[in-house]
Design an enzyme around this catalytic site. Structure first.
Site, PDB file in Angstrom:
ATOM      1  N   HIS A  22      33.889  43.746  58.946  1.00 16.80           N
ATOM      2  CA  HIS A  22      33.719  45.144  59.338  1.00 16.80           C
ATOM      3  C   HIS A  22      33.091  45.896  58.167  1.00 16.80           C
ATOM      4  O   HIS A  22      32.699  45.284  57.159  1.00 16.80           O
ATOM      5  CB  HIS A  22      35.039  45.746  59.837  1.00 16.80           C
ATOM      6  N   HIS A  25      34.407  45.075  54.495  1.00 13.58           N
ATOM      7  CA  HIS A  25      33.906  43.847  53.857  1.00 13.58           C
ATOM      8  C   HIS A  25      32.418  43.993  53.535  1.00 13.58           C
ATOM      9  O   HIS A  25      31.929  43.521  52.503  1.00 13.58           O
ATOM     10  CB  HIS A  25      34.044  42.633  54.785  1.00 13.58           C
ATOM     11  N   CYS A 130      54.941  39.970  53.355  1.00 14.94           N
ATOM     12  CA  CYS A 130      54.023  40.689  54.246  1.00 14.94           C
ATOM     13  C   CYS A 130      52.911  39.727  54.637  1.00 14.94           C
ATOM     14  O   CYS A 130      52.150  39.257  53.788  1.00 14.94           O
ATOM     15  CB  CYS A 130      53.424  41.920  53.561  1.00 14.94           C
ATOM     16  N   CYS A 133      49.281  40.950  53.847  1.00 15.28           N
ATOM     17  CA  CYS A 133      48.877  40.764  52.440  1.00 15.28           C
ATOM     18  C   CYS A 133      48.948  39.292  52.046  1.00 15.28           C
ATOM     19  O   CYS A 133      48.410  38.912  51.014  1.00 15.28           O
ATOM     20  CB  CYS A 133      49.804  41.517  51.491  1.00 15.28           C
ATOM     21  N   CYS A 147      55.149  47.821  54.565  1.00 19.41           N
ATOM     22  CA  CYS A 147      54.019  47.613  53.650  1.00 19.41           C
ATOM     23  C   CYS A 147      53.069  48.793  53.793  1.00 19.41           C
ATOM     24  O   CYS A 147      52.645  49.104  54.913  1.00 19.41           O
ATOM     25  CB  CYS A 147      53.301  46.310  53.996  1.00 19.41           C
ATOM     26  N   HIS A 150      49.635  47.736  55.512  1.00 21.85           N
ATOM     27  CA  HIS A 150      49.579  47.214  56.874  1.00 21.85           C
ATOM     28  C   HIS A 150      50.492  47.935  57.850  1.00 21.85           C
ATOM     29  O   HIS A 150      50.429  47.685  59.052  1.00 21.85           O
ATOM     30  CB  HIS A 150      49.853  45.702  56.870  1.00 21.85           C
ATOM     31  N   LYS A 298      43.030  53.653  56.188  1.00 24.34           N
ATOM     32  CA  LYS A 298      42.187  52.518  55.783  1.00 24.34           C
ATOM     33  C   LYS A 298      41.654  51.759  57.003  1.00 24.34           C
ATOM     34  O   LYS A 298      42.423  51.408  57.898  1.00 24.34           O
ATOM     35  CB  LYS A 298      42.996  51.555  54.916  1.00 24.34           C
ATOM     36  N   LYS A 301      41.241  45.544  60.316  1.00 25.76           N
ATOM     37  CA  LYS A 301      41.345  44.862  61.604  1.00 25.76           C
ATOM     38  C   LYS A 301      42.777  44.966  62.147  1.00 25.76           C
ATOM     39  O   LYS A 301      42.989  45.187  63.333  1.00 25.76           O
ATOM     40  CB  LYS A 301      40.951  43.390  61.402  1.00 25.76           C
TER      41      LYS A 301
HETATM   42  N1  MSP Z   1      41.237  36.771  51.175  1.00 19.78           N
HETATM   43  C1  MSP Z   1      41.619  37.847  50.362  1.00 19.78           C
HETATM   44  C2  MSP Z   1      40.797  37.894  49.093  1.00 19.78           C
HETATM   45  C3  MSP Z   1      40.819  36.640  48.274  1.00 19.78           C
HETATM   46  S1  MSP Z   1      39.750  36.759  46.918  1.00 19.78           S
HETATM   47  C4  MSP Z   1      40.006  35.354  46.059  1.00 19.78           C
HETATM   48  C5  MSP Z   1      41.434  39.143  51.109  1.00 19.78           C
HETATM   49  N2  MSP Z   1      40.585  39.126  52.147  1.00 19.78           N
HETATM   50  S2  MSP Z   1      40.205  40.380  53.068  1.00 19.78           S
HETATM   51  O1  MSP Z   1      39.435  39.853  54.154  1.00 19.78           O
HETATM   52  O2  MSP Z   1      41.351  41.132  53.401  1.00 19.78           O
HETATM   53  O3  MSP Z   1      39.229  41.226  52.196  1.00 19.78           O
HETATM   54  C6  MSP Z   1      39.672  42.249  51.356  1.00 19.78           C
HETATM   55  C7  MSP Z   1      38.459  42.899  50.762  1.00 19.78           C
HETATM   56  O4  MSP Z   1      37.576  43.351  51.818  1.00 19.78           O
HETATM   57  C8  MSP Z   1      38.713  44.163  49.967  1.00 19.78           C
HETATM   58  O5  MSP Z   1      39.128  43.902  48.650  1.00 19.78           O
HETATM   59  C9  MSP Z   1      37.364  44.817  50.053  1.00 19.78           C
HETATM   60  O6  MSP Z   1      36.451  44.132  49.256  1.00 19.78           O
HETATM   61  C10 MSP Z   1      37.013  44.596  51.499  1.00 19.78           C
HETATM   62  N3  MSP Z   1      37.619  45.595  52.381  1.00 19.78           N
HETATM   63  C11 MSP Z   1      38.341  45.343  53.502  1.00 19.78           C
HETATM   64  N4  MSP Z   1      38.672  46.526  54.081  1.00 19.78           N
HETATM   65  C12 MSP Z   1      38.189  47.544  53.359  1.00 19.78           C
HETATM   66  C13 MSP Z   1      38.139  48.941  53.530  1.00 19.78           C
HETATM   67  N5  MSP Z   1      38.687  49.559  54.555  1.00 19.78           N
HETATM   68  N6  MSP Z   1      37.467  49.647  52.612  1.00 19.78           N
HETATM   69  C14 MSP Z   1      36.822  49.065  51.564  1.00 19.78           C
HETATM   70  N7  MSP Z   1      36.842  47.750  51.385  1.00 19.78           N
HETATM   71  C15 MSP Z   1      37.564  46.959  52.222  1.00 19.78           C
HETATM   72  O7  MSP Z   1      42.013  40.137  50.697  1.00 19.78           O
END
Ligand code: MSP
Length: 517
Positions: A22, A25, A130, A133, A147, A150, A298, A301
């Site tokens: 989304h 990411h 959680c 997380c 949390c 979430h 925030k 998903k």
């Molecule tokens: N799999 C772990 C990360 C492991 S790294 C060795 C994880 N994955 S995640 O799919 O949840 O991705 C988190 C990351 O996605 C955040 O740190 C950021 O880079 C991005 N984001 C996901 N949602 C976000 C927002 N709503 N806003 C900004 N960035 C966000 O955590």
């Protein structure tokens, strides 16, 4: 990989494949891509790693809910990330998946090493888990028993597991973060991390019993357990660059991580202690941004409030989004994402301001210099000019802002120059000069304006690669690859500029009524 040491090694988090990419990411990945392209313009060799995090309970549950076996589920979803990144013009050099053998091998090797060293032990544990997380969270992190990220109550988990002696390295890690003042950007996140490290640091549970979670990397010293997903995933940053082959250091020593604040603790306390225990120096920089929110919450998903970039691209194109990302978010702080805000920004900054500056200037060139195919800008450009001074200031501040991740400032300053350039045109009235046939004075207006467009468009190449290249092509800038940033941005560095254009309009106003976000 050997013999090809980069000057900068950029990483994004490995995204969980339980869902699709989304805007959140996409933001981190686009920023990493823009930074890569900018450093390349500066003549640096850059290596850019991204990928997907594919093990763990969360993924296993999502696969099960989708009625698929985990392997085919992760294969499909990982591909989605790749295809969205291709759509968004992401120029990654490597895409690592934690289910790849090259990665699993490194995880097993390091676990074995730490086990033999006595940094991993077996014990019983009870805590609040959680699932969102994928970690145990402490009582002090809970808000109303839930949390904060979430909005769910963690599950009480009690089981026997293997533990990593995280506490043993906490003091050493604290000293690292205390002494390296600019290691985390922005600075206030370093203070937050020192706050974590001022509290008691527990050891880290790094295994899950096979009979509860089987989707993971088996522990090399006990096949009844798989590796905890964070202990597995963080190691991608070194497994992808060939660790333990000593050549990995050529990359590792120049590593810049990009993450959002949701995974600050894991990238400092977990990752930092893992590195110290393994005798690997800490990363060079951890660049931390805030959240894209929807109405203050925030985007995620699990909360169901996401915008997917693919639908966005179909409607508005991808490059406007890349620009919006950089222009709208102050590094480290949260920002609100709404379609209305995007449309407003697109129309005002791209269609009206920059886009209009280009099309009106090209229109004037075609009209007032209709006898020419090229303008001899080198000889006609005034040596001193108010726009030259402003442009030089911008070139310097732009580089500084990029190196401190203050992209919004860089964009703001550039758009201020576009405002001033538009105003300069209005004040100098080139249409009157053309009417009176005052060629010398007309040159003094048109040439500096073209120079602003040429140089700023070059600086925007990393942000909007396709449209910037198209504009530069119209201007006849065929030396993009051959010159350095400083040379290209030098006032008067291009001998001649085209005076006939195939296309003059690069940004069409978005007219639709956007309705709700
Ligand atoms: N799999 C772990 C990360 C492991 S790294 C060795 C994880 N994955 S995640 O799919 O949840 O991705 C988190 C990351 O996605 C955040 O740190 C950021 O880079 C991005 N984001 C996901 N949602 C976000 C927002 N709503 N806003 C900004 N960035 C966000 O955590």
């Amino acid at each position: 990989m050997q013999g090809n040491r980069p000057d900068v090694y950029i990483t994004t988090p490995l995204y969980y494949v339980n869902s699709y990419p989304h805007i959140g990411h996409t933001f981190t990945t686009v920023v990493a891509d823009v930074v890569k392209r900018h450093y390349q313009q500066l003549g640096k060799k850059v290596y850019f790693l991204t990928g997907t995090d594919e093990h763990g309970e969360k993924i296993a549950i999502a696969a099960n809910n989708a009625g698929k076996d985990p392997k085919s589920f992760v294969d499909e979803n990982s591909k989605r990330f790749k295809s969205v990144w291709d759509d968004m013009g992401i120029s990654y050099d490597d895409f690592i998946r934690t289910t790849e053998e090259r990665h699993k091998k490194v995880v097993r090797g390091l676990l074995q090493e730490l086990y033999e060293k006595g940094d991993i032990y077996f014990a019983s544990y009870e805590g609040n888990y959680c699932l969102g997380c994928e970690r145990f969270i402490t009582e002090s992190e809970l808000v109303d028993g839930k949390c904060p990220d979430h909005g769910t109550e963690p599950k009480k988990v009690k089981e026997e597991n293997y533990f990593f002696k995280m506490s043993k390295y906490a003091d050493q890690l604290k000293k690292e973060f205390e002494s390296k003042k600019d290691i985390i950007r922005p600075e206030w996140y370093r203070k937050e991390v020192l706050g974590y490290l001022n509290e008691k640091i527990d050891d880290l549970c790094i295994s899950r019993p096979m009979d509860r979670v089987s989707w993971g990397i088996e522990l090399p010293f006990d096949n009844r357990f798989v590796t905890y997903v964070w202990f597995d995933a963080l190691l991608n940053y070194i497994s992808a660059i060939g660790y333990p082959d000593p050549s990995y250091r050529g990359y590792w020593d120049v590593c810049e991580h990009f993450i959002a604040k949701d995974i600050l603790r894991t990238h400092t306390v977990y990752w930092g202690t893992m590195l110290l225990a393994s005798g690997i120096p800490i990363y060079k920089h951890l660049n931390v941004h805030g959240y894209w929110n929807m109405s203050g919450i925030k985007m995620s998903k699990s909360l169901g409030n996401v915008v997917e970039p693919s639908s966005f691209k179909e409607k508005y194109g991808d490059e406007g989004l890349r620009f919006f990302f950089l222009r709208e978010m102050r590094w480290g702080e949260d920002a609100d994402f709404t379609i209305e805000r995007f449309v407003l920004r697109y129309n005002s900054d791209l269609a009206n301001n920059y886009g209009n500056l280009i099309s009106r200037t090209m229109g004037m060139v075609e009209k007032y210099y209709s006898d020419k195919d090229y303008l001899d800008i080198k000889s006609e450009l005034p040596k001193e000019h108010v726009l030259k001074d402003q442009l030089e200031k911008l070139v310097n501040s732009y580089k500084a802002d990029f190196s401190s991740c203050e992209f919004n400032k860089a964009m703001e300053n550039m758009w201020r120059l576009f405002d001033d350039t538009n105003k300069f045109i209005a004040d100098s009235k080139p249409w009157d000069l053309a009417k009176t046939g005052n060629k010398g004075e007309l040159d003094k207006v048109i040439m500096p304006v073209l120079e602003v467009i040429r140089i700023c468009t070059y600086m925007l190449l990393p942000v909007m690669p396709k449209v910037s290249s198209a504009i530069l092509l119209e201007l006849g800038s065929d030396n993009i690859e051959k010159t350095t940033f400083d040379e290209f941005c030098r006032w008067g560095s291009q001998d001649r500029i085209k005076a006939k254009y195939v296309n003059k309009k690069f940004f069409n106003r978005i007219e639709e009524n956007t309705g709700g976000a």
